[in-house]
Enzyme design. Structure first.
Site, PDB file in Angstrom:
ATOM      1  N   ALA A 148      68.238   9.936  49.244  1.00  0.00           N
ATOM      2  CA  ALA A 148      69.174   9.526  48.202  1.00  0.00           C
ATOM      3  C   ALA A 148      70.105  10.655  47.773  1.00  0.00           C
ATOM      4  O   ALA A 148      71.206  10.397  47.290  1.00  0.00           O
ATOM      5  CB  ALA A 148      68.399   9.004  46.991  1.00  0.00           C
ATOM      6  N   SER A 187      70.550  13.719  49.853  1.00  0.00           N
ATOM      7  CA  SER A 187      71.123  14.451  50.981  1.00  0.00           C
ATOM      8  C   SER A 187      70.706  13.809  52.290  1.00  0.00           C
ATOM      9  O   SER A 187      69.767  13.013  52.348  1.00  0.00           O
ATOM     10  CB  SER A 187      70.676  15.924  50.956  1.00  0.00           C
ATOM     11  N   ARG A 235      70.276  14.755  56.696  1.00  0.00           N
ATOM     12  CA  ARG A 235      70.090  15.878  57.607  1.00  0.00           C
ATOM     13  C   ARG A 235      69.970  15.383  59.042  1.00  0.00           C
ATOM     14  O   ARG A 235      69.506  14.268  59.293  1.00  0.00           O
ATOM     15  CB  ARG A 235      68.821  16.657  57.251  1.00  0.00           C
ATOM     16  N   GLY A 295      64.371   2.622  51.716  1.00  0.00           N
ATOM     17  CA  GLY A 295      64.239   1.202  52.014  1.00  0.00           C
ATOM     18  C   GLY A 295      65.239   0.324  51.277  1.00  0.00           C
ATOM     19  O   GLY A 295      66.111   0.798  50.539  1.00  0.00           O
ATOM     20  N   ASP A 313      61.606   5.858  55.510  1.00  0.00           N
ATOM     21  CA  ASP A 313      61.215   7.261  55.424  1.00  0.00           C
ATOM     22  C   ASP A 313      59.773   7.443  54.980  1.00  0.00           C
ATOM     23  O   ASP A 313      59.087   8.370  55.441  1.00  0.00           O
ATOM     24  CB  ASP A 313      62.181   8.056  54.534  1.00  0.00           C
ATOM     25  N   THR A 314      59.280   6.568  54.104  1.00  0.00           N
ATOM     26  CA  THR A 314      57.887   6.689  53.688  1.00  0.00           C
ATOM     27  C   THR A 314      56.932   6.377  54.826  1.00  0.00           C
ATOM     28  O   THR A 314      55.883   7.015  54.962  1.00  0.00           O
ATOM     29  CB  THR A 314      57.598   5.776  52.491  1.00  0.00           C
ATOM     30  N   ASN A 327      55.237   1.983  44.272  1.00  0.00           N
ATOM     31  CA  ASN A 327      56.477   2.745  44.100  1.00  0.00           C
ATOM     32  C   ASN A 327      56.542   3.235  42.653  1.00  0.00           C
ATOM     33  O   ASN A 327      56.457   2.433  41.717  1.00  0.00           O
ATOM     34  CB  ASN A 327      57.685   1.855  44.386  1.00  0.00           C
TER      35      ASN A 327
END
Length: 494
Positions: A13, A15, A17, A82, A241-242, A303
Site C-alpha cells: 500500500a 511502496s 518493489r 487483496g 501478499d499474505t 485482518n
C-alpha cells in the site's frame, strides 16, 4: 539448476518493489533492484490506484534486472494486497482507474448486501470475514453507482492478475488472491456463481482460477524488447501478499496447527494454516476469515488494521513539523508510561481519518481514559493496543482449532519493531519468533523456484527460508499488569 535468478514484483500500500532472488540450490539471497512509492490518488472525490504509473515503475525495475542478471533470469511473478481489481474490455482496454479499498463508496454496503443474502448464509457460502472493503461489496457499489462500467467489462482481474496480464497476456485469477474477494465457495475453491447470481453480478467476467505455481506463459515480446528479459516465464506466485508471506514462514512444524503467523505490515494478518475451512457459528460470531494458501491449504485468519495506525500518526507528526523516523518513534514509545491508554484498533474511525493522532485522542477521551498527548504516548497507545488485539485473536484461533499454539511467527516489515514484538509476546503469553522481514518476497520467489522443479514441497520451501534467514526470539514477560490490561481492552472492544 543453480546460479539462477527469479524476479519478484511486490506491491504494498505504501511502496512497490522489484526484487531478484539469487538461488544457489540451497539458499536464497535477495537483492532489491528497484523501489518506488505507492498510495491512493484522489480523483473527483474518489480514491484510486494509478496502475499505469505502477506498471511503468515495474518495467523500469525489470529493465534494470535485465541489464544486471541477463540470461540467468528464469521467471517473474507478482504479489499485491487483496480485494482490489481492474475491469477490462475484450480488447484489453482498462475501464477506468481501479478503486482503492479505502474509498468511501462501500460505506453501508454490508447491511445492503444482507437484505439480499442474510449474514449467516453469506458466511456459509464464502467463509470470509465481513469488511466493507471486500471485493464483493466493491462490485455491488459499482453495480449501483456505475452499472455502465460493469456492463462493459469483459474481464475482471485482481491487481496481481492484471500485472501478469501486462507481463504475458494471461487473463486468469490466481487462487489465493481470488480467495480474498468473498466471491468464492470455501469448499469448492471456485467462484460461487450461485451467490453471485443472487446479487445480479455477471458470471461471464470472472476468469478461470489457477493455483499458485502455475506457469502463465512467456513474457510478451514487447515487454522483452523494453526490458531485456529473454526467454523468461511468468509464474503465478501466491499472488496475495499474505499468502506469499505465509509460504515464507520458517516453521519446521507439520501436522496439526501448533503455530500461528502474523504478517505484520500496513495490515496485520494473524492466523493459522489448516487443511479445511472453519465455517462454524462461532467462526461467524468471531468474524474470522478463511482464505486460500499454497497446496490447497486454508489460511484461517483475522485482518487487523496493523501498522496503519503508526504510519498515519507519523504522517500527521511530519505534517506538523515534528518529524521522526520509525526507529525514533519506537524509542519514544518505549520510554512512555506503559498501559496508560488503549484503543480498539478496528474501530471504524481508524480506517482512514484525516488526523490519526486526533482520532486516537478522541477515542481515549470518549472512553474516560488519560488522553495521550506526546508522540511517545500516542505511539505507545497504538502499539500496546495492537499487541492486545493480537492476544485476543491468538486465543480465538486456539479456540477454533482446538489446538494449543506454541509459538507465534512474526514476518514482514513489522518484525523489525522490537517493542511491538515483545509486547505481542506478553499479550499472547507465548514465544515470538521474528523474521524474515522479506517473507512475502521469499514466498513469492521460492514458489517460482518450486515451479521450476528445484523444490518438491512446501516443507522444502520453508527449509530454504530457515536456511536463508536470521531469526529473533522474544519470550513473554510475566507481568500481572497485562492481565488487567487485557480485561480493560475487552471492555473497549465489545
Amino acid at each position: 539448476m543453480t546460479g539462477q535468478v527469479y524476479l519478484g514484483i511486490d506491491l504494498g500500500a505504501e511502496s512497490g518493489r522489484v526484487l531478484a532472488g539469487l538461488w544457489n540450490g540451497k539458499q536464497l539471497r535477495l537483492e532489491e533492484v528497484h523501489r518506488f512509492p505507492n498510495g491512493g490518488v484522489f480523483i473527483a472525490d474518489t480514491l484510486r490506484w494509478d496502475v499505469v504509473r505502477l506498471w511503468s515503475e515495474i518495467q523500469t525495475g525489470l529493465g534494470l534486472a535485465g541489464k544486471k542478471y541477463g540470461a540467468s533470469i528464469v521467471s517473474v511473478g507478482a504479489d499485491t494486497w487483496g480485494v482490489d481489481f481492474v475491469l477490462m474490455t475484450r480488447a484489453g482496454e482498462v475501464l477506468g482507474l481501479p478503486y482503492h479499498y479505502r474509498d468511501a463508496r462501500t460505506q453501508g454496503a454490508l447491511e445492503e448486501a444482507f437484505k439480499t443474502v442474510p449474514r449467516a448464509e453469506l458466511y456459509a457460502q464464502t467463509g470470509v470475514q465481513f469488511m466493507e472493503l471486500n471485493t464483493l461489496y466493491q462490485l455491488l457499489a459499482l453495480q449501483k453507482q456505475h452499472p455502465d462500467l460493469l456492463a462493459a467489462a469483459h474481464d475482471f482481474l485482481f491487481m496481481p492478475d492484471f500485472l501478469h496480464y501486462c507481463l504475458c497476456g494471461s487473463r486468469v485469477a490466481e487462487y489465493t488472491i481470488a480467495s480474498t474477494s468473498q466471491c468464492l465457495h470455501p469448499a469448492r475453491r471456485d467462484w460461487n456463481f450461485d451467490l453471485l447470481g443472487k446479487f445480479g453480478l455477471p458470471a461471464s467476467m470472472f476468469p478461470e482460477i489457477v493455483p499458485p505455481g502455475t506457469n502463465l506463459g512467456a513474457v510478451r515480446a514487447s515487454v522483452s524488447e523494453r526490458t531485456g528479459l529473454r526467454n523468461v516465464s511468468v509464474v503465478a506466485p501466491p499472488a496475495h501478499d499474505t499468502a506469499s508471506a505465509v509460504a515464507g514462514v520458517p516453521t519446521a512444524s507439520t501436522g496439526k496447527p501448533n503455530w500461528a503467523y502474523l504478517s505484520s505490515g500496513t495490515w496485520s494478518l494473524l492466523g493459522v494454516e489448516i487443511a479445511a475451512p472453519v465455517l462454524t457459528p462461532r467462526a461467524l460470531a468471531l468474524n474470522i476469515t478463511n482464505e486460500g494458501g499454497v497446496d490447497g491449504t486454508i489460511r484461517l485468519l483475522k485482518n487487523i488494521i496493523g501498522l496503519w495506525l503508526i504510519q498515519q500518526c507519523k504522517r500527521s507528526f511530519d505534517a506538523a513539523g515534528r518529524k521522526h523516523d520509525y526507529a525514533e518513534l519506537t524509542k519514544l514509545a518505549a520510554a512512555a508510561e506503559p498501559l496508560r491508554s488503549l484503543v480498539n484498533p478496528d474501530d471504524p474511525r481508524f480506517l482512514n481519518p484525516p488526523d490519526m493522532p486526533a482520532a486516537i485522542q478522541a477515542f481515549c477521551r470518549e472512553t474516560g481514559q488519560p488522553v495521550p498527548e506526546t508522540e511517545g504516548q500516542i505511539i505507545r497507545c497504538a502499539t500496546e493496543s495492537l499487541a492486545l488485539k493480537y492476544g485476543v485473536v491468538f486465543r480465538q484461533l486456539e479456540e477454533l482449532t482446538g489446538n494449543r499454539l506454541e509459538v507465534l511467527h512474526i514476518v514482514g516489515g513489522g518484525s523489525r519493531n522490537d517493542l511491538l514484538n515483545q509486547l505481542t509476546a506478553n499479550a499472547c503469553g507465548r514465544p515470538v519468533l521474528t523474521g524474515p522481514v522479506e517473507a512475502t518476497v521469499m514466498g513469492n520467489i521460492l514458489t517460482q523456484v518450486r515451479a521450476s522443479g528445484e523444490l518438491k514441497s512446501l516443507a522444502e520451501l520453508r527449509e530454504v527460508v530457515r536456511a536463508s534467514t536470521d531469526m529473533g526470539r522474544f519470550e513473554p514477560q510475566k507481568d500481572g499488569a497485562w492481565a488487567a490490561a487485557a480485561e480493560k481492552f475487552a471492555g473497549l472492544t465489545r
